[in-house]
Design a protein around this motif. Structure first.
Motif, PDB file in Angstrom:
ATOM      1  N   LEU A 166       0.833  -1.207   0.000  1.00 39.54           N
ATOM      2  CA  LEU A 166       0.000   0.000   0.000  1.00 39.54           C
ATOM      3  C   LEU A 166       0.868   1.258   0.000  1.00 39.54           C
ATOM      4  O   LEU A 166       0.577   2.232  -0.714  1.00 39.54           O
ATOM      5  N   ALA A 167       1.946   1.252   0.790  1.00 45.05           N
ATOM      6  CA  ALA A 167       2.858   2.399   0.823  1.00 45.05           C
ATOM      7  C   ALA A 167       3.525   2.608  -0.528  1.00 45.05           C
ATOM      8  O   ALA A 167       3.662   3.747  -1.005  1.00 45.05           O
ATOM      9  N   LEU A 170       1.056   4.075  -2.994  1.00 41.04           N
ATOM     10  CA  LEU A 170       0.883   5.517  -2.763  1.00 41.04           C
ATOM     11  C   LEU A 170       2.021   6.301  -3.390  1.00 41.04           C
ATOM     12  O   LEU A 170       1.795   7.327  -4.064  1.00 41.04           O
ATOM     13  N   GLY A 173       1.606   6.220  -7.168  1.00 41.84           N
ATOM     14  CA  GLY A 173       0.508   7.081  -7.598  1.00 41.84           C
ATOM     15  C   GLY A 173       0.887   8.547  -7.595  1.00 41.84           C
ATOM     16  O   GLY A 173       0.621   9.286  -8.558  1.00 41.84           O
ATOM     17  N   VAL A 174       1.531   8.981  -6.508  1.00 44.67           N
ATOM     18  CA  VAL A 174       1.964  10.380  -6.412  1.00 44.67           C
ATOM     19  C   VAL A 174       3.027  10.687  -7.456  1.00 44.67           C
ATOM     20  O   VAL A 174       3.007  11.741  -8.114  1.00 44.67           O
ATOM     21  N   MET A 272       7.422  12.493  -1.887  1.00 40.80           N
ATOM     22  CA  MET A 272       6.207  12.689  -1.106  1.00 40.80           C
ATOM     23  C   MET A 272       6.150  14.085  -0.495  1.00 40.80           C
ATOM     24  O   MET A 272       5.073  14.692  -0.393  1.00 40.80           O
ATOM     25  N   GLY A 280       3.131  14.216   3.917  1.00 46.69           N
ATOM     26  CA  GLY A 280       3.432  13.175   2.942  1.00 46.69           C
ATOM     27  C   GLY A 280       4.756  12.486   3.252  1.00 46.69           C
ATOM     28  O   GLY A 280       4.871  11.265   3.130  1.00 46.69           O
TER      29      GLY A 280
END
Length: 454
Positions: A166-167, A170, A173-174, A272, A280
């Motif tokens: 999941l990390a 993320l 995606g970013v 992030m 982030g």
């Protein structure tokens, strides 16, 4: 080895395909992918070469996964890689592998990961205690969980792996869809691209980040159907990691650019932070902490099966071959590994650990790949195993894997003679100790409450 007592407690066969896949991915994905894209960018200075290094490393890892998958189908033995080396060459080769696994490769990697976890844990919670102390506590907790049984250890490992993914999702995606950093603040790179020499140097951190998939073979003796599920888990897991790594590398290059990427030590945090601010950066720091914890969990779950197999072969402390009759896991081997890892974490430095781990690790990768050439030669003309999984393009692809591993091992020793020399020295010490251990073990019977390594 002698014949086992029929009343001895066997290893518990409780793991399936999902467990194998999570163990493969958990053994590969640690902190390296969050840090090493920057290391690669310092050696090669164009987006194409940065991504190319991760793709080449992925292809080498995939060939290696095919090699180990065929070996797993041929020889689903307790101890995995240890058993392949023992059966292909001589018990001393397998002993040296287990010896360096305990004193260099596995415990060194665990110590480095535990220190990184301690560092991020202290930063997240603004703690003033030593990161080495946090690392030791984390090792102790995960060791206790794995002593409760293989299912308990596997469940924790799978849960941490899913959170880790999941990390990574993320971050991808970013990085793939967020804003692009346009100001480089005067940061410059050399005019040349780095070329072949730079690409060769970049392969060490890349292959270090890809390493770990082979440890899934250690728990073949605890899988319900190792001939079917372990090869599938190896291939699915490695392909999944290749996709993650290339996309993470692309995300870092896209957002930061190669110049800024090369001049940061925390590329994932920078991506992030640029997209979501300090919150982030804190989120991905938590992801990195969980990622390193997942790697530790996988290491504690898998590698002790090698020391257990060594003790069953009479070339290690007899007590390490003890199997708890209630949990049916090698508790002494698990605790021994944790003690060694904690000792390194309390005394060693991450950068030093990296170089001597890589030089020895890839040396035995190459030997294991070459063992498939030996087994294939022995099986030539037999038809009983025609339905098993086979390495595509063998023997060419297998030979490429072997030569690539040995080239990286030699290169690491040449570039970092002091640190890599520590690993070589421990390997040489093992060669001197083995004859004494073996002669003292002649005629010894296998320990009770254990199962054979074949």
């Amino acid at each position: 080895m002698g014949n086992p007592d029929p009343n001895e407690v066997p290893l518990a066969r409780r793991l399936g395909l999902f467990d194998a896949t999570m163990i493969v991915m958990g053994g590969i994905i640690g902190a390296g992918i969050f840090v090493n894209p920057a290391v690669v960018a310092r050696h090669v200075h164009t987006p194409l070469l940065v991504l190319g290094a991760w793709l080449i490393g992925g292809m080498i890892a995939l060939i290696g996964a095919f090699v180990y998958a065929e070996l797993a189908a041929l020889r689903p033995r307790v101890g995995g890689q240890y058993a392949y080396l023992r059966d292909a060459y001589h018990p001393i080769v397998a002993f040296l592998y287990g010896w360096t696994l305990l004193l260099v490769v596995q415990t060194g990697g665990m110590a480095g990961a535990a220190i990184i976890f301690g560092r991020y844990f202290c930063e997240l919670f603004d703690l003033s205690i030593s990161e080495q102390v946090v690392a030791t506590v984390a090792l102790a907790i995960l060791t206790a969980i794995n002593c409760l049984g293989v299912r308990a250890g596997s469940n924790v490992q799978s849960a941490l792996m899913l959170i880790k993914l999941l990390a990574i999702a993320l971050l991808i995606g970013v990085g793939c869809f967020g804003a692009i950093k346009t100001s480089t603040a005067g940061v410059e790179l050399p005019a040349d691209s780095g070329g072949f020499a730079g690409l060769a140097r970049a392969m060490a951190p890349v292959l270090f980040a890809y390493g770990g998939w082979q440890t899934a073979s250690f728990i073949s003796g605890e899988m319900r159907n190792p001939r079917r599920d372990l090869p599938r888990g190896l291939l699915i897991g490695v392909i999944g990691v290749i996709v993650c790594y290339v996309l993470v590398s692309y995300s870092c290059v896209r957002v930061l650019g190669v110049a800024d990427l090369a001049h940061t030590n925390v590329p994932a945090s920078e991506v992030m932070r640029y997209a979501l601010g300090e919150r982030g950066a804190q989120v991905i720091a938590a992801g990195i902490a969980i990622s390193t914890l997942g790697f530790l969990s996988q290491s504690i779950l898998t590698a002790p099966r090698v020391y257990y197999a060594m003790a069953r072969d009479g070339v290690f402390f007899k007590a390490v071959g003890y199997l708890d009759p209630r949990t049916r896991v090698p508790t002494v081997a698990i605790v021994l590994q944790a003690v060694c890892a904690a000792a390194i974490a309390l005394t060693g430095k991450y950068d030093q650990i990296l170089n001597y781990v890589v030089s020895i690790d890839v040396l035995f990768f190459g030997l294991t790949g070459a063992s498939l050439l030996i087994f294939r030669a022995r099986l030539r003309g037999e038809t009983s195993e025609e339905g098993r999984l086979r390495v595509p393009g063998h023997p060419i692809t297998t030979s490429i894997f072997v030569l690539a591993c040995w080239a990286i091992s030699i290169s690491t020793v040449v570039q970092f003679p002091r640190n890599a020399g520590i690993g070589v020295g421990i390997l040489a010490a093992g060669a001197l100790i083995y004859p004494l251990w073996r002669s003292g073990a002649q005629g010894a019977s296998p320990p009770r409450n254990s199962s054979p390594s074949t």
